[in-house]
Design an enzyme around this catalytic site. Sequence first.
Site, mmCIF file in Angstrom:
data_model
loop_
_atom_site.group_PDB
_atom_site.id
_atom_site.type_symbol
_atom_site.label_atom_id
_atom_site.label_comp_id
_atom_site.label_asym_id
_atom_site.label_seq_id
_atom_site.Cartn_x
_atom_site.Cartn_y
_atom_site.Cartn_z
ATOM 1 N N ASP A 83 -37.480 5.166 -35.290
ATOM 2 C CA ASP A 83 -37.937 3.606 -36.134
ATOM 3 C C ASP A 83 -39.000 3.258 -35.080
ATOM 4 O O ASP A 83 -40.134 2.594 -35.465
ATOM 5 C CB ASP A 83 -36.731 2.730 -36.051
ATOM 6 C CG ASP A 83 -35.727 2.934 -37.352
ATOM 7 O OD1 ASP A 83 -35.978 3.973 -37.897
ATOM 8 O OD2 ASP A 83 -34.810 2.523 -37.435
ATOM 9 N N CYS A 124 -30.067 8.001 -33.017
ATOM 10 C CA CYS A 124 -31.034 7.028 -33.529
ATOM 11 C C CYS A 124 -30.370 5.946 -34.562
ATOM 12 O O CYS A 124 -29.292 6.680 -35.166
ATOM 13 C CB CYS A 124 -32.383 7.524 -33.980
ATOM 14 S SG CYS A 124 -33.728 6.318 -33.723
ATOM 15 N N LYS A 126 -30.217 5.441 -37.868
ATOM 16 C CA LYS A 126 -29.786 5.621 -39.285
ATOM 17 C C LYS A 126 -29.063 6.832 -38.997
ATOM 18 O O LYS A 126 -28.244 7.037 -39.737
ATOM 19 C CB LYS A 126 -30.944 5.932 -40.068
ATOM 20 C CG LYS A 126 -31.875 4.809 -40.132
ATOM 21 C CD LYS A 126 -31.387 3.544 -40.354
ATOM 22 C CE LYS A 126 -32.308 2.525 -40.431
ATOM 23 N NZ LYS A 126 -33.028 2.123 -39.082
ATOM 24 N N CYS A 196 -32.242 3.045 -28.145
ATOM 25 C CA CYS A 196 -32.981 1.936 -27.408
ATOM 26 C C CYS A 196 -31.627 0.938 -26.891
ATOM 27 O O CYS A 196 -30.499 0.848 -27.167
ATOM 28 C CB CYS A 196 -33.335 1.152 -28.259
ATOM 29 S SG CYS A 196 -34.712 1.820 -29.294
ATOM 30 N N GLU A 447 -38.529 -2.193 -41.507
ATOM 31 C CA GLU A 447 -38.058 -3.060 -40.663
ATOM 32 C C GLU A 447 -39.464 -3.975 -40.119
ATOM 33 O O GLU A 447 -40.325 -3.279 -40.201
ATOM 34 C CB GLU A 447 -37.501 -2.681 -39.357
ATOM 35 C CG GLU A 447 -36.136 -2.001 -39.486
ATOM 36 C CD GLU A 447 -35.453 -1.536 -38.279
ATOM 37 O OE1 GLU A 447 -34.286 -1.096 -38.342
ATOM 38 O OE2 GLU A 447 -36.049 -1.255 -37.405
ATOM 39 N N SER A 473 -35.366 -5.064 -37.213
ATOM 40 C CA SER A 473 -34.904 -4.445 -36.325
ATOM 41 C C SER A 473 -33.794 -5.068 -35.342
ATOM 42 O O SER A 473 -33.770 -6.226 -35.256
ATOM 43 C CB SER A 473 -36.176 -3.800 -35.139
ATOM 44 O OG SER A 473 -35.462 -3.453 -33.925
#
Length: 563
Positions: A83, A124, A126, A196, A447, A473
């Site tokens: 993303d 990540c 998804k 993240c 997003e 996000s």
Amino acid sequence: MGKDLRIKSHVFDDSKRAPNRAMLRAVGVTDEDFKKPMIGIASTWSEVTPCNVHLDDLAINAKDGARAAGGVPMIFNTITVSDGISMGTSGMRYSLPSRDVIADSIETVVGAENLDAYVAIGGCDKNIPGCLISIARSDVPAVFVYGGTIAPGYRNGQKLDIVSVFEGVGKHNNGDIDDEELRGIECAACPGAGSCGGMYTANTMATAVEALGMSLPGSSSNPAESPEKFEDCRKAGEAVYHLLEQGIYPKDILTKKAFENAITAVMALGGSTNAVLHLLAIANAAQVDVTMDDFNRLQAKVPHLADLKPSGKYVMEDLFKIGGVPAVMRLLLDNGYLHGDCLTVTGKTIAENYADAPVLTEEQDIIRPFSNPYRENGPLVVLKGNLSPTGAVAKVSGVKVKRHTGPARVFNTEEEATEAVMNNEIKEGDVLVIRYVGPKGGPGMPEMLSISAILVGKGLGQKVALLTDGRFSGGTHGLVVGHISPEAQTGGPIALLQEGDIVTIDSDLKEISMEVSDEELDKRRADWTAPELYKRGVLGKYAHNVSCSSQGAVTDFINRKDI
């Protein structure tokens, strides 16, 4: 090692199955192995994102654990997309559909290869709901392992992450930082492997999965590049074998009370708005009745305790150092906020898993006590009104504005809206609307982190309301409302909104409305025509099959109220 599980197999037993056995002999399966359970290791390893670049080694550890326990493990792969890389581009339309591609591909391999159980490893955003949707559909035992959080980057003594870079673009556009500083932030923000670092979507969903009972205690907060993560994977391989021994299946774990535990953990930690979308989708796959109203019911009860990014200052690695999600689970349990009797992949209950978890000390300030929360109720709020009859989602952590009323500035694409923001055409008090970017309309419900971060960087994060039928996000913060449903593509009221209409968002009343009469809306609806649905490839298939976001944007047809 557990007891020897002799598997009676319709795939590998008797003389008719000699060809089936021959295929597996070529990959190293022996006569003795054919008597053991075949355990898949579903890996989302890829070099296209730091979230997943290390998962190949983790998959080997899970394989070792499954073999040591007594199974015959086999690694197979599925996709991931980033993303952070696709954000703000047309590629973002593929993000949410990738969730279903992942779920479908894992289900396909598990079903086609007749696997007896599997471990799914995701990093990540998804990957996690995609893996869980496949698990929820499965008729075999399964365990999820999270690839872990990235370490924070540092520049001039300040912690950085990918959102720092997005917000840096806004600061740069505003003239607050120069080219050199923006490049410095860019180069320091992502120092290695892992997802993240804040309480963004990956860490949020990993926490939710642990609270659901589908991953081992600590899996959601053990960092990507840590000994604990490697041990986590090995134990997951062992655990799935023991689930086979005990006859424990996903349907035994994924109950309504388990989903309430997940929602509670997300509220307490201030998780991503995407948790609403993904938990609805996982519940749908598990055939458990969870609705947006359940989120509001628990939001009213569960306080927000965590000072985590994006609205706070700490990252998941900081939480790990003080006891991680297990310490938070114990805190919630000890104060009566969780269903302790829910079964988990350890074969034990939530209460048993966290009875000896670390106790949060008074010295730390990442997680506040119940006597002094950041908010008396949760930060994820479902809003309804004549602009969104079936519900929209707002994240109000760190947002001081409880009510915002202003004129609508309406755009049918993110690109047009971003250009207006960058050209300083959006003013304080405006309600910036981006529509036709929902599940069908996007297609793919992209997003809006890029534009929301630019608004924050320009100092407009709580002065301009940003509304969309798309998503945000987990790194987004500010005065934003997403998932507005029904979406514009299907004729939802957001499609009838016109430039200058007065819009009100009230988080206390949980309302989102426009000052347009029913009669006027009827007139506008009579003149409205739906844009043609996208038809090509993955996005075309998705646009024609996906449900409303208020149902989780699912592509399954079981329990569907609409298509």
